[in-house]
Structures are given as structure tokens and as C-alpha cells.
Design a protein around this motif. Structure first.
Motif, PDB file in Angstrom:
ATOM      1  N   ASN A  67      -7.438 125.039   7.614  1.00  0.00           N
ATOM      2  CA  ASN A  67      -6.722 124.234   6.620  1.00  0.00           C
ATOM      3  C   ASN A  67      -5.705 125.098   5.890  1.00  0.00           C
ATOM      4  N   PRO A  68      -4.528 125.285   6.472  1.00  0.00           N
ATOM      5  CA  PRO A  68      -3.509 126.164   5.874  1.00  0.00           C
ATOM      6  C   PRO A  68      -2.872 125.622   4.605  1.00  0.00           C
ATOM      7  N   GLU A  69      -3.259 124.434   4.163  1.00  0.00           N
ATOM      8  CA  GLU A  69      -2.710 123.859   2.937  1.00  0.00           C
ATOM      9  C   GLU A  69      -3.640 124.030   1.740  1.00  0.00           C
ATOM     10  N   ASN A  70      -4.779 124.659   1.939  1.00  0.00           N
ATOM     11  CA  ASN A  70      -5.739 124.839   0.850  1.00  0.00           C
ATOM     12  C   ASN A  70      -5.225 125.890  -0.122  1.00  0.00           C
ATOM     13  N   ASP A  71      -4.770 125.457  -1.298  1.00  0.00           N
ATOM     14  CA  ASP A  71      -4.124 126.386  -2.227  1.00  0.00           C
ATOM     15  C   ASP A  71      -5.077 127.442  -2.771  1.00  0.00           C
ATOM     16  N   THR A  72      -6.370 127.113  -2.895  1.00  0.00           N
ATOM     17  CA  THR A  72      -7.344 128.083  -3.393  1.00  0.00           C
ATOM     18  C   THR A  72      -7.521 129.224  -2.402  1.00  0.00           C
ATOM     19  N   VAL A  73      -7.680 128.880  -1.130  1.00  0.00           N
ATOM     20  CA  VAL A  73      -7.845 129.894  -0.085  1.00  0.00           C
ATOM     21  C   VAL A  73      -6.584 130.752   0.035  1.00  0.00           C
ATOM     22  N   ILE A  74      -5.424 130.098  -0.001  1.00  0.00           N
ATOM     23  CA  ILE A  74      -4.157 130.825   0.120  1.00  0.00           C
ATOM     24  C   ILE A  74      -4.015 131.846  -1.017  1.00  0.00           C
ATOM     25  N   TYR A  75      -4.287 131.400  -2.231  1.00  0.00           N
ATOM     26  CA  TYR A  75      -4.128 132.280  -3.391  1.00  0.00           C
ATOM     27  C   TYR A  75      -5.060 133.486  -3.316  1.00  0.00           C
ATOM     28  N   PHE A  76      -6.331 133.245  -3.045  1.00  0.00           N
ATOM     29  CA  PHE A  76      -7.278 134.362  -3.037  1.00  0.00           C
ATOM     30  C   PHE A  76      -7.094 135.272  -1.824  1.00  0.00           C
ATOM     31  N   LEU A  77      -6.583 134.749  -0.728  1.00  0.00           N
ATOM     32  CA  LEU A  77      -6.216 135.627   0.388  1.00  0.00           C
ATOM     33  C   LEU A  77      -5.101 136.578  -0.035  1.00  0.00           C
TER      34      LEU A  77
END
Length: 244
Positions: free
Chosen positions: A163-173
């Protein structure tokens, strides 16, 4: 303490449990916490569940460490670094590195100074294991809070791929990569997070993106990353960058 109070598994409770398990409570708060566990079985269950998760991470890490150590002993019963000539060479290299670091920080490369003075990893989210769908994310959060950034990144990259649109995952990555010393990869994720103004992490993403750019000595781009930010931390950082 009112024994009729109902224990709620909310963010405040999870943060308190995290602080207790990571030994981040003062003596009085710790005593109150342990008294609360005695009075409320449901609360004690929440604590034990989280403790089991952290213990699993520790055991996995320790097992890998022992395997690596055993492999090194089998393959190299007598290491080269035990010889006097190798120790002398190592000492020379360390001196050279120390001189290089001193030269960098005493020269005009002040973007690194600003980065070092301002970078502190995001404290992360409470490690709530409420549903199976977010289990992997919060397991990664346990890694992240214990500064096991590579392990956290590995778990979250799998979620990002799904899910490349998950803003939480993107931010913490982005933040985990920056904490792990990979500014280039951090910049990739944080730029993506910055393109989501509706996200709860939008302001923080701008701040960490600017730090990632500073790490790469991209001062003008760092200024642009903070140009529209209104958070106090970003305003202070922008002021420091403008003085470079």
C-alpha cells in the motif's frame, strides 16, 4: 485509586506501558504503575501482551547475534586484527578518521552541524496490537523505538509495497532511514509524505525532509522544503539554515 475505573486501551495507556517497559518512568511513577497492575487485571494483561512482543524481538535479535558470533569463530579462529601490525594500522586509520571529522566540523561545512544539532528521531506511535491488519506495522514500531532501524525498515517496506499510499508508513520509513544514516532513501519517502497535505504527518515530514537535504548539503532545497511550514520547529530550523 478507584478500583472501579475501567481500563481503556487508548493512546495514553499505550504510551504509559511503553515508558514502563523501556524503563523510562521515574521511581514514583513506576511504583504507581505497578500498583495499578495489581489492582486492574485487564491493565496487567495489556502490559504482559506488550512485554511478550518486546521479548520476542529481543530473543530474535540475540539469536542472530549468537549465530553471527559462532560463525566468525568457526571461520576465523585467529583473526588478523590480533597481530601487532594490524593493530598499528587500525590505530593509524582511526587517527586519520578523527582528523578528517575534525576538519569537516571546523570548516565551512556547517550544514552538517545544523543537522547534528537538530536531528532527533520522531518518538514514534504507541505500540498497540489491536488488530491483525496493523500487527506488522506496530511490530516494526517496537524495533524502531529500540533503535533497531534496519529491522523496522524491512517490515515497513513490505507494507509500503502492498500500500504505497499509506501516509503513516511512508513518513516513518523516511524518518527511520534518516536515523539509520541513509539520507538519500529518507528523502525519497519524505518527499512523498510532503505531497500529502491532508496527512497528520505533513508538517513533520517537511521538517525531516529539510534535515535529510541538509545531510546531503543541499541547503537551498532544504530552505524550499520549509518555505510553507508553520510548525515552531520548522521555523527555528529555517532560521538556522538561512544563516548558512
Amino acid at each position: 485509586m478507584d478500583s472501579n475505573n475501567k481500563i481503556q486501551n487508548n493512546q495514553e495507556t499505550q504510551e504509559l506501558i511503553d515508558a514502563y517497559l523501556l524503563e523510562d518512568l521515574d521511581p514514583k511513577a513506576r511504583a504507581d504503575f505497578e500498583e495499578r497492575m495489581k489492582l486492574f487485571p485487564d491493565f496487567r494483561t495489556l502490559v504482559e501482551e506488550q512485554k511478550a512482543i518486546i521479548r520476542g524481538v529481543e530473543e530474535h535479535t540475540l539469536k542472530n547475534s549468537f549465530e553471527d558470533f559462532h560463525s566468525e569463530i568457526v571461520e576465523e579462529p585467529k583473526k588478523k586484527w590480533q597481530s601487532p601490525s594490524w593493530l598499528a594500522l587500525a590505530a593509524s586509520v582511526l587517527i586519520l578518521i578523527s582528523v578528517s571529522i575534525w576538519a569537516i566540523f571546523s570548516s565551512g561545512n556547517s550544514s552538517q552541524k545544523v543537522f547534528a544539532a537538530n536531528f532527533k528521531p520522531d518518538p514514534g506511535l504507541p505500540t498497540t496490537m489491536s488488530t491483525s491488519s496493523n500487527y506488522d506495522f506496530y511490530y516494526g514500531m517496537v524495533n524502531y523505538k529500540r533503535k533497531e532501524y534496519s529491522e523496522a525498515i524491512s517490515r515497513w517496506e513490505t507494507l509500503y509495497a502492498a500500500n504505497p499510499e499509506n501516509d503513516t508508513v511512508i513518513y516513518f520509513l523516511g524518518v527511520a532511514n534518516l536515523a539509520n544514516g541513509n539520507a538519500r532513501q529518507a528523502k525519497k519517502y519524505l518527499q512523498s509524505a510532503k505531497e500529502k497535505p491532508e496527512s497528520a504527518f505533513y508538517e513533520d515530514a517537511q521538517y525531516y525532509l529539510a534535515l535529510a537535504l541538509l545531510k546531503e548539503n543541499k541547503i537551498e532545497e532544504a530552505k524550499q522544503a520549509l518555505a510553507e511550514s508553520t510548525s515552531p520547529a520548522s521555523i527555528v530550523l529555517l532560521k538556522e539554515i538561512k544563516s548558512l
